[in-house]
Design an enzyme around this catalytic site. Sequence first.
Site, PDB file in Angstrom:
ATOM      1  N   ARG A   1       0.848  -1.255  -0.060  1.00  0.00           N
ATOM      2  CA  ARG A   1       0.078  -0.105  -0.092  1.00  0.00           C
ATOM      3  C   ARG A   1       0.775   1.263  -0.119  1.00  0.00           C
ATOM      4  NH1 ARG A   1      -2.365   1.337   4.184  1.00  0.00           N
ATOM      5  NH2 ARG A   1      -2.507  -0.676   4.944  1.00  0.00           N
TER       6      ARG A   1
ATOM      7  N   TYR B   1     -17.456  14.377 -16.374  1.00  0.00           N
ATOM      8  CA  TYR B   1     -17.861  12.996 -16.453  1.00  0.00           C
ATOM      9  C   TYR B   1     -18.942  12.644 -15.284  1.00  0.00           C
ATOM     10  CZ  TYR B   1     -17.758   8.131 -15.025  1.00  0.00           C
ATOM     11  OH  TYR B   1     -17.891   6.738 -14.768  1.00  0.00           O
TER      12      TYR B   1
ATOM     13  N   ASP C   1      -9.072  17.365 -16.222  1.00  0.00           N
ATOM     14  CA  ASP C   1      -9.109  15.910 -16.563  1.00  0.00           C
ATOM     15  C   ASP C   1      -8.643  15.864 -18.156  1.00  0.00           C
ATOM     16  OD1 ASP C   1     -10.105  13.406 -17.334  1.00  0.00           O
ATOM     17  OD2 ASP C   1     -11.489  13.460 -15.799  1.00  0.00           O
TER      18      ASP C   1
ATOM     19  N   LYS D   1      -9.565   4.203 -19.706  1.00  0.00           N
ATOM     20  CA  LYS D   1      -9.718   4.639 -21.013  1.00  0.00           C
ATOM     21  C   LYS D   1      -8.485   4.272 -22.118  1.00  0.00           C
ATOM     22  CE  LYS D   1     -13.594   5.391 -18.744  1.00  0.00           C
ATOM     23  NZ  LYS D   1     -13.692   6.816 -18.162  1.00  0.00           N
TER      24      LYS D   1
END
Length: 403
Positions: free
Chosen positions: A72, A126, A191, A216
Amino acid sequence: MHGYDEVRTASRALATEAVHAGRDDLARQGLHAPPIDLSTTYPSYDSRGEAARIDAFATTGAEPDGPPVYGRLGNPTVARFETALARLEGTEAAVAFASGMAALTAVLLVRASMGLRHVVAVRPLYGCSDHLLTAGLLGSEVTWTDPAGIAEALRPDTGLVMVESPANPTLAEVDLRAVAHDCGSVPLLADNTFATPVLQRPAEHGARLVLHSATKYLGGHGDVMAGVVACDEEFAGRLRQIRFATGGVLHPLAGYLLLRGLSTLPVRVRAASETAAELARRLTADPRVARVHYPRIGGAMIAFEVHGDPHEAIAGVRLITPAVSLGSVDTLIQHPASISHRIVDADDRRGAGVSDRLLRMSVGLEDVEDLWADLDEALGARPERGAGNRATRHNEPAAAARH
Ligand SMILES: *Cc1c(COP(=O)(O)O)cnc(C)c1O
């Protein structure tokens, strides 16, 4: 022309970085493909040293020196992808997350942890980003404005200005340089999921934070969920601390696939963009289509409004896949008002230009004639001669495709 092949990092062209960044050490190690390190933990006989390294991480968020500590805190395979993406975006660092939404969440938490809970944002975004801000799920408060209203919307507790360009799903573009100027000292988050660093590098225009849904184009094959923020090292340190504390880490296998995806990113984006520009041209000339949105910077996304029932067009595709998401090697089409932007209040959605007749298409790498044949069939019968509505065309892709 602001072409993909003219964009250079400090010394190497983007196409070169795409296949070499994050891999520079491999040949010296006698390796060619990058190794996948699936370890969750790493042995150390020196717990005093571990304590010092953990203290250092808690102070700066810098990647611990020496061997990794715990999954992590950082992973070597994921770090390769982060290094490569930072090189492509022209930033000091990048921090990867389990999804685009996990990446945005981490950015908001960094700012909220500094007492800066107010966000200024430009629609459309989005759908889920809009929802996260509007619902205030992370304790943030949002002011929606248009680009010209950003400076006026800033408050002493504003921690972030957020824009998408081209925006999901209308492909509306903002002038990033002008917006960054209006933000003053408040970080601008751009973005860049739709443009990718192949077409646009927002950090060069003054954006402090460049966010991707790596699900994407960066992954590019529809088989990885991921998010990433490219930024300066100081902000990256805070993002790593939030990632460590909240756990939205990227799996190493996803990191491997993303690094592999980056190597073909310039080629994929260029090829799909050429096809998209041609399809946008044909749709613009088609009497069944009321309006076509295709961005000035180009790209592989097209949005268009049909005169007929958009649900019929979705039901009619055969080669094209009717599915949400984008940026895959194959072509996808969806109805934003039903799917990607369903979660946004209908009035807010329409106010942002997302009409109920809008379709969003992510153009892949198929042959343009095969795609056109499928679209032509899905759009149904052409209206009688003279009944077309060519006068309502608003965007001439042939002229707007490249400048
Ligand atoms: C898909 C998308 C997101 C969210 O990313 P996930 O990886 O699905 O969490 C954010 N921004 C844009 C522009 C997107 O298209």
